[in-house]
Design a protein around this motif. Structure first.
Motif, PDB file in Angstrom:
ATOM      1  N   ILE A   9       0.992  10.782  15.802  1.00 13.25           N
ATOM      2  CA  ILE A   9       2.060  11.858  16.401  1.00 13.25           C
ATOM      3  C   ILE A   9       1.078  12.895  16.682  1.00 13.25           C
ATOM      4  CG2 ILE A   9       4.036  11.752  14.859  1.00 13.25           C
ATOM      5  CD1 ILE A   9       2.969  13.848  12.958  1.00 13.25           C
ATOM      6  N   PRO A  10       1.605  13.480  17.939  1.00 12.85           N
ATOM      7  CA  PRO A  10       0.763  14.352  18.829  1.00 12.85           C
ATOM      8  C   PRO A  10       0.382  15.712  17.567  1.00 12.85           C
ATOM      9  CG  PRO A  10       2.810  13.832  19.908  1.00 12.85           C
ATOM     10  CD  PRO A  10       2.877  13.219  18.849  1.00 12.85           C
ATOM     11  N   GLY A  11      -0.704  16.220  17.708  1.00  8.09           N
ATOM     12  CA  GLY A  11      -1.268  17.202  17.310  1.00  8.09           C
ATOM     13  C   GLY A  11      -2.499  17.870  17.800  1.00  8.09           C
TER      14      GLY A  11
ATOM     15  N   HIS B 272      -6.536  29.715  12.571  1.00  7.57           N
ATOM     16  CA  HIS B 272      -6.408  28.442  13.085  1.00  7.57           C
ATOM     17  C   HIS B 272      -4.977  27.875  12.823  1.00  7.57           C
ATOM     18  CE1 HIS B 272     -10.856  26.869  13.363  1.00  7.57           C
ATOM     19  NE2 HIS B 272     -10.580  28.240  14.249  1.00  7.57           N
ATOM     20  N   ILE B 273      -4.292  27.466  14.023  1.00  5.07           N
ATOM     21  CA  ILE B 273      -2.721  27.167  13.862  1.00  5.07           C
ATOM     22  C   ILE B 273      -2.746  25.532  14.470  1.00  5.07           C
ATOM     23  CG2 ILE B 273      -0.595  27.633  14.830  1.00  5.07           C
ATOM     24  CD1 ILE B 273      -1.526  30.409  15.201  1.00  5.07           C
ATOM     25  N   LEU B 274      -2.338  24.590  13.554  1.00  2.00           N
ATOM     26  CA  LEU B 274      -1.955  23.383  13.840  1.00  2.00           C
ATOM     27  C   LEU B 274      -0.672  23.343  14.391  1.00  2.00           C
ATOM     28  CD1 LEU B 274      -3.209  22.020  10.479  1.00  2.00           C
ATOM     29  CD2 LEU B 274      -4.505  21.414  12.777  1.00  2.00           C
ATOM     30  N   GLY B 275      -0.523  22.544  15.623  1.00  2.00           N
ATOM     31  CA  GLY B 275       0.637  22.191  16.372  1.00  2.00           C
ATOM     32  C   GLY B 275       0.856  20.846  16.150  1.00  2.00           C
ATOM     33  N   TYR B 276       2.190  20.246  15.828  1.00  2.00           N
ATOM     34  CA  TYR B 276       2.463  18.893  15.639  1.00  2.00           C
ATOM     35  C   TYR B 276       3.679  18.537  16.274  1.00  2.00           C
ATOM     36  CZ  TYR B 276      -0.969  18.695  11.784  1.00  2.00           C
ATOM     37  OH  TYR B 276      -1.764  18.873  11.003  1.00  2.00           O
ATOM     38  N   SER B 277       4.013  17.172  16.644  1.00  2.00           N
ATOM     39  CA  SER B 277       5.118  16.702  17.051  1.00  2.00           C
ATOM     40  C   SER B 277       5.526  17.429  18.522  1.00  2.00           C
ATOM     41  CB  SER B 277       6.204  16.735  16.190  1.00  2.00           C
ATOM     42  OG  SER B 277       5.750  16.104  14.934  1.00  2.00           O
ATOM     43  N   PHE B 278       5.010  17.817  19.159  1.00  2.00           N
ATOM     44  CA  PHE B 278       5.279  18.463  20.509  1.00  2.00           C
ATOM     45  C   PHE B 278       5.318  17.646  21.590  1.00  2.00           C
ATOM     46  CE2 PHE B 278       0.738  19.222  19.537  1.00  2.00           C
ATOM     47  CZ  PHE B 278       0.230  18.960  20.562  1.00  2.00           C
ATOM     48  N   VAL B 279       6.066  17.891  22.861  1.00  2.00           N
ATOM     49  CA  VAL B 279       5.776  17.086  23.867  1.00  2.00           C
ATOM     50  C   VAL B 279       4.488  17.106  24.552  1.00  2.00           C
ATOM     51  CG1 VAL B 279       6.806  16.638  26.004  1.00  2.00           C
ATOM     52  CG2 VAL B 279       8.268  17.340  24.349  1.00  2.00           C
ATOM     53  N   LEU B 280       3.660  16.121  24.441  1.00  2.00           N
ATOM     54  CA  LEU B 280       2.078  16.101  24.753  1.00  2.00           C
ATOM     55  C   LEU B 280       1.722  16.671  25.794  1.00  2.00           C
ATOM     56  CD1 LEU B 280       0.510  12.690  23.602  1.00  2.00           C
ATOM     57  CD2 LEU B 280      -0.286  14.933  22.948  1.00  2.00           C
ATOM     58  N   ASP B 281       2.467  16.539  27.163  1.00  2.00           N
ATOM     59  CA  ASP B 281       1.885  17.049  28.377  1.00  2.00           C
ATOM     60  C   ASP B 281       2.784  17.973  28.491  1.00  2.00           C
ATOM     61  OD1 ASP B 281       4.064  15.409  28.739  1.00  2.00           O
ATOM     62  OD2 ASP B 281       2.917  14.349  30.250  1.00  2.00           O
TER      63      ASP B 281
ATOM     64  N   HIS C 261      10.830  14.633  14.334  1.00  2.00           N
ATOM     65  CA  HIS C 261      11.025  15.733  14.876  1.00  2.00           C
ATOM     66  C   HIS C 261      10.362  15.276  16.194  1.00  2.00           C
ATOM     67  CE1 HIS C 261      10.977  20.142  15.776  1.00  2.00           C
ATOM     68  NE2 HIS C 261      10.040  19.638  16.563  1.00  2.00           N
ATOM     69  N   TYR C 262       9.498  14.689  16.453  1.00  2.00           N
ATOM     70  CA  TYR C 262       8.806  14.158  17.604  1.00  2.00           C
ATOM     71  C   TYR C 262       9.615  13.441  18.504  1.00  2.00           C
ATOM     72  CZ  TYR C 262       5.533  12.166  21.057  1.00  2.00           C
ATOM     73  OH  TYR C 262       5.057  11.466  22.308  1.00  2.00           O
TER      74      TYR C 262
ATOM     75  N   ASN D 242       0.992  -1.246  -0.011  1.00  3.89           N
ATOM     76  CA  ASN D 242       0.086   0.097  -0.064  1.00  3.89           C
ATOM     77  C   ASN D 242       0.893   1.077  -0.008  1.00  3.89           C
ATOM     78  OD1 ASN D 242      -2.367  -1.379   0.054  1.00  3.89           O
ATOM     79  ND2 ASN D 242      -2.782  -1.174   2.254  1.00  3.89           N
ATOM     80  N   THR D 243       0.328   2.327  -0.613  1.00  4.29           N
ATOM     81  CA  THR D 243       0.901   3.521  -0.498  1.00  4.29           C
ATOM     82  C   THR D 243       0.857   4.176   0.824  1.00  4.29           C
ATOM     83  OG1 THR D 243       0.099   3.895  -2.870  1.00  4.29           O
ATOM     84  CG2 THR D 243       1.188   5.711  -1.986  1.00  4.29           C
ATOM     85  N   PHE D 244       1.870   4.453   1.359  1.00  3.91           N
ATOM     86  CA  PHE D 244       1.884   5.401   2.819  1.00  3.91           C
ATOM     87  C   PHE D 244       0.659   6.431   2.599  1.00  3.91           C
ATOM     88  CE2 PHE D 244       2.776   7.979   6.158  1.00  3.91           C
ATOM     89  CZ  PHE D 244       2.864   6.985   7.106  1.00  3.91           C
ATOM     90  N   ARG D 245      -0.111   6.516   3.487  1.00  8.57           N
ATOM     91  CA  ARG D 245      -1.203   7.712   3.582  1.00  8.57           C
ATOM     92  C   ARG D 245      -1.202   7.980   5.235  1.00  8.57           C
ATOM     93  NH1 ARG D 245      -6.307   7.144   1.800  1.00  8.57           N
ATOM     94  NH2 ARG D 245      -6.222   4.924   1.951  1.00  8.57           N
ATOM     95  N   ALA D 246      -0.916   9.352   5.317  1.00 11.21           N
ATOM     96  CA  ALA D 246      -1.285   9.573   6.828  1.00 11.21           C
ATOM     97  C   ALA D 246      -2.406  11.155   6.640  1.00 11.21           C
ATOM     98  CB  ALA D 246       0.092  10.295   7.333  1.00 11.21           C
ATOM     99  N   ASP D 247      -3.547  11.086   7.577  1.00  8.67           N
ATOM    100  CA  ASP D 247      -4.255  12.169   7.634  1.00  8.67           C
ATOM    101  C   ASP D 247      -3.616  12.902   8.903  1.00  8.67           C
ATOM    102  OD1 ASP D 247      -6.180  13.880   7.909  1.00  8.67           O
ATOM    103  OD2 ASP D 247      -7.741  12.346   7.421  1.00  8.67           O
ATOM    104  N   LEU D 248      -3.227  14.156   8.545  1.00 11.14           N
ATOM    105  CA  LEU D 248      -2.783  15.014   9.659  1.00 11.14           C
ATOM    106  C   LEU D 248      -3.712  16.101  10.239  1.00 11.14           C
ATOM    107  CD1 LEU D 248       0.818  15.847   8.160  1.00 11.14           C
ATOM    108  CD2 LEU D 248       0.086  14.040   9.855  1.00 11.14           C
ATOM    109  N   HIS D 249      -5.037  15.885  10.113  1.00  5.82           N
ATOM    110  CA  HIS D 249      -6.158  16.677  10.397  1.00  5.82           C
ATOM    111  C   HIS D 249      -7.481  16.126  10.840  1.00  5.82           C
ATOM    112  CE1 HIS D 249      -7.555  21.284  10.050  1.00  5.82           C
ATOM    113  NE2 HIS D 249      -8.137  20.618  11.187  1.00  5.82           N
ATOM    114  N   CYS D 250      -7.837  16.029  12.081  1.00  5.74           N
ATOM    115  CA  CYS D 250      -9.140  15.466  12.177  1.00  5.74           C
ATOM    116  C   CYS D 250      -9.656  15.860  13.652  1.00  5.74           C
ATOM    117  CB  CYS D 250      -9.094  13.932  12.077  1.00  5.74           C
ATOM    118  SG  CYS D 250      -8.016  12.994  13.081  1.00  5.74           S
ATOM    119  N   HIS D 251     -10.796  15.619  13.893  1.00  7.59           N
ATOM    120  CA  HIS D 251     -11.324  16.055  15.387  1.00  7.59           C
ATOM    121  C   HIS D 251     -12.247  14.782  15.960  1.00  7.59           C
ATOM    122  CE1 HIS D 251     -10.409  20.186  14.847  1.00  7.59           C
ATOM    123  NE2 HIS D 251     -10.448  19.913  13.582  1.00  7.59           N
TER     124      HIS D 251
END
Ligand code: AMP
Ligand code: ZN
Ligand code: FE
Ligand code: FE
Length: 282
Positions: free
Chosen positions: A62-64, A77-86, A277-278, A2-11
């Protein structure tokens, strides 16, 4: 393969989505995605239950987060990724948003009441249903819109936004706000990367230009139902500025019923950049 696919925006149900954190990871698996970032509005709560499910299903998570901010009276709206979760800086901003939303929702309910559509805070909560009340951390306009439908004031959530609570409508209130600068500083303090969310939804090029002077790390170039010629505009801008090119569906479940999880996605290279990065924090 399968081709790799990642959804980076969902609620999820932790903000204004209709699918729980556990279910969204199962859904990602069903949809054939290999990577995911859950980007609830102003909360990281979903990760408490999503991480173990992702581990057991082999989904790279990955954290978002998606923070609301204000620039020159325009909502950004600002998306934050790969931060230290807590990380304390993230938790503090999430807490600030909780207080902001509580005050702002009261203003919106007062405006609805003045316009002969009384709804109490309790009625908004009751309209969510027991499953959601137990996990929701961010209560926003979609929840108020659902209560308006339930009370028979409007036929659909879309109508509630279009006629009353959408930006600029008679019952809209922005409430207090956090600046783009403070939001970027928070994400960076937690070791994260900051991305301009759905830039095409910003009506003014002036705001985009202003944002591009700030220390963003990426632009959301791929977005569900955005025509390919519009992707090109944001890809070009990201390339010119040397920024990451992210993308995702902005899946909300039944609130936006025509947008499935995975409707927009990124391939392996951008996802690996975020993942590395994470992992560099540990
Ligand atoms: P809030 O964060 O409380 O200002 O609410 C904003 C959220 O409302 C967005 O992230 C969308 O999920 C949702 N939303 C905005 N406009 C609409 C609309 N026209 N119909 C349905 N949902 C909407
Ligand atoms: Zn939303
Ligand atoms: Fe958004
Ligand atoms: Fe979103």
């Amino acid at each position: 393969m399968n081709t790799f696919r990642a959804d980076l925006h969902c609620h999820t149900t932790c903000s204004d989505g209709s699918v729980s954190p556990q279910e969204i990871v199962h859904l990602a698996k069903q949809m054939g995605l290999q990577g995911l970032s859950i980007t609830d509005h102003d909360t990281i709560e979903a990760y408490k239950s999503a991480i173990s499910v992702a581990g057991s299903l082999g989904i790279a998570l990955i954290p978002g987060i998606e923070f609301s901010a204000m620039q020159d009276n325009v909502s950004v709206h600002i998306l934050g990724y790969s931060f230290v979760l807590d990380h304390p800086s993230i938790l503090q901003l999430c807490e600030g948003h909780k207080v902001r939303r509580l005050k702002r929702n009261r203003i919106i309910l007062e405006l609805l009441s003045k316009n002969k559509m009384p709804i109490t805070e309790q009625e908004v909560l009751d309209s969510l249903g027991d499953d959601i009340i137990s996990v929701v951390h961010t209560i926003g306009r979609p929840h108020i819109a659902q209560a308006m439908v339930k009370k028979g004031y409007v036929a659909t959530v879309q109508d509630a936004f279009k006629e009353y609570i959408g930006e600029g409508r008679i019952c809209y209130a922005s409430g207090d706000s956090f600046s783009v600068d403070d939001t970027l500083a928070t994400i960076h303090a937690a070791g994260g990367l900051a991305v301009v969310a759905h830039p095409h939804l910003m009506k003014s090029d002036r705001i985009i230009n202003k944002l591009m002077e700030k220390p963003f790390d990426g632009i959301e170039c791929y977005y569900a139902r955005l025509p390919a010629n519009q992707h090109a505009r944001w890809i070009k801008l990201a390339q010119k500025k040397g920024l990451l090119m992210t993308g995702g569906s902005d899946f909300h479940g039944s609130i936006k019923p025509n947008i499935p999880l995975g409707a927009s996605w990124v391939g392996e290279e951008p996802f690996t950049t975020l993942q590395r990065h994470y992992e560099s924090h540990f």
